[in-house]
Enzyme design. Structure first.
Site, PDB file in Angstrom:
ATOM      1  CG  ASN A 289      13.245   0.012   0.097  1.00 10.26           C
ATOM      2  OD1 ASN A 289      13.752  -0.705   0.960  1.00 10.26           O
ATOM      3  ND2 ASN A 289      12.073  -0.265  -0.458  1.00 10.26           N
TER       4      ASN A 289
ATOM      5  CG  HIS B 148       9.825  -3.428  -3.338  1.00 12.85           C
ATOM      6  ND1 HIS B 148       9.245  -3.508  -2.086  1.00 12.85           N
ATOM      7  CD2 HIS B 148       8.915  -3.926  -4.208  1.00 12.85           C
ATOM      8  CE1 HIS B 148       8.032  -4.022  -2.199  1.00 12.85           C
ATOM      9  NE2 HIS B 148       7.809  -4.281  -3.474  1.00 12.85           N
TER      10      HIS B 148
ATOM     11  CB  SER C  70      12.578  -1.870  -7.968  1.00 17.04           C
ATOM     12  OG  SER C  70      11.679  -2.493  -8.866  1.00 17.04           O
TER      13      SER C  70
ATOM     14  CG  ASP D  16       7.511  -0.377  -1.399  1.00 20.48           C
ATOM     15  OD1 ASP D  16       8.605  -0.168  -0.859  1.00 20.48           O
ATOM     16  OD2 ASP D  16       6.710  -1.247  -1.000  1.00 20.48           O
TER      17      ASP D  16
END
Ligand code: GAR
Length: 198
Positions: free
Chosen positions: A105, A107, A134, A143
């Site tokens: 992912n 972020h 990130s 997260d």
């Protein structure tokens, strides 16, 4: 050599989605499908323009989180991706999905700072001297999976939310595709990926 397959999950504008398609599709990997939970997501048209198959799974049509996640997992598995890339996918997933896919992912903050859906605004408003982004492994903790790569910039005195957001987006468009390439090459540990992307 046969390209590895990736599936991209997105919810809105799809600028990261488009950037990955333009930089990597048919060059470094094959974008087999893009999946969104929002029928009106702007990214749908961006992907279709490049002949990428788009699957819409509208979360509002599912009676429970588990029912949505079951459908999402089934759709992802149908494409048998080597890697799932969450690029602006704004939906919290249960372990039903997160424990059963290999996913990263992007972020818009320097994790572990500013987890959640309002990271750009919160980090802009904060007293932190830097903003950043990130790329991390997806885990069952929102997260909270292991960070693979990060990049940052100094906040300017006259920084506006708009200029801050533009800098975040620029970093994302550079670091996310680079990280995908390294992972698909089999650079497996986060330390190794960092060496290539720093
Ligand atoms: C990106 O900035 C991404 O980091 C963020 O949403 C934006 C999507 O932009 N994701 C999150 O905040 C996840 N918690 P895009 O649709 O133009 O790629």
């Amino acid at each position: 050599m046969k390209h590895k397959n990736i599936v991209i999950l997105f919810s809105g504008e799809g600028s990261n989605l488009l950037n990955i398609i333009e930089k990597l599709h048919q060059k470094e990997c094959h974008v087999t499908a893009a999946i969104t939970n929002r029928p009106l997501a702007k990214g749908i048209e961006k992907a279709q323009r490049h002949n990428i198959k788009v699957e819409v799974i509208d979360h509002k049509e599912y009676s429970s989180r588990d029912a949505f996640d079951t459908q999402l997992l089934e759709t992802i598995n149908h494409y048998q991706p080597d890697l799932v890339v969450m690029a602006g996918f704004m939906r919290i997933l249960t372990p039903l999905v997160t424990d059963n896919i290999r996913a990263i992912n992007v972020h818009p903050s320097l994790l572990p700072l500013f987890k959640g859906g309002n990271a750009i605004f919160e980090s802009f408003k904060s007293s932190e001297k830097q903003g950043g982004i990130s790329v991390h492994w997806v885990s069952s903790e929102l997260d909270g999976g292991e960070v693979i790569a990060q990049n940052s910039f100094d906040k300017e005195e006259d920084e506006t939310l708009e200029s801050f957001t533009t800098k975040i987006q620029k970093l994302e468009h550079q670091l996310l595709p680079e990280t995908i390439v390294q992972i698909l090459k089999g650079v497996s540990t986060s330390e190794e990926v960092r060496e290539f992307t720093e």
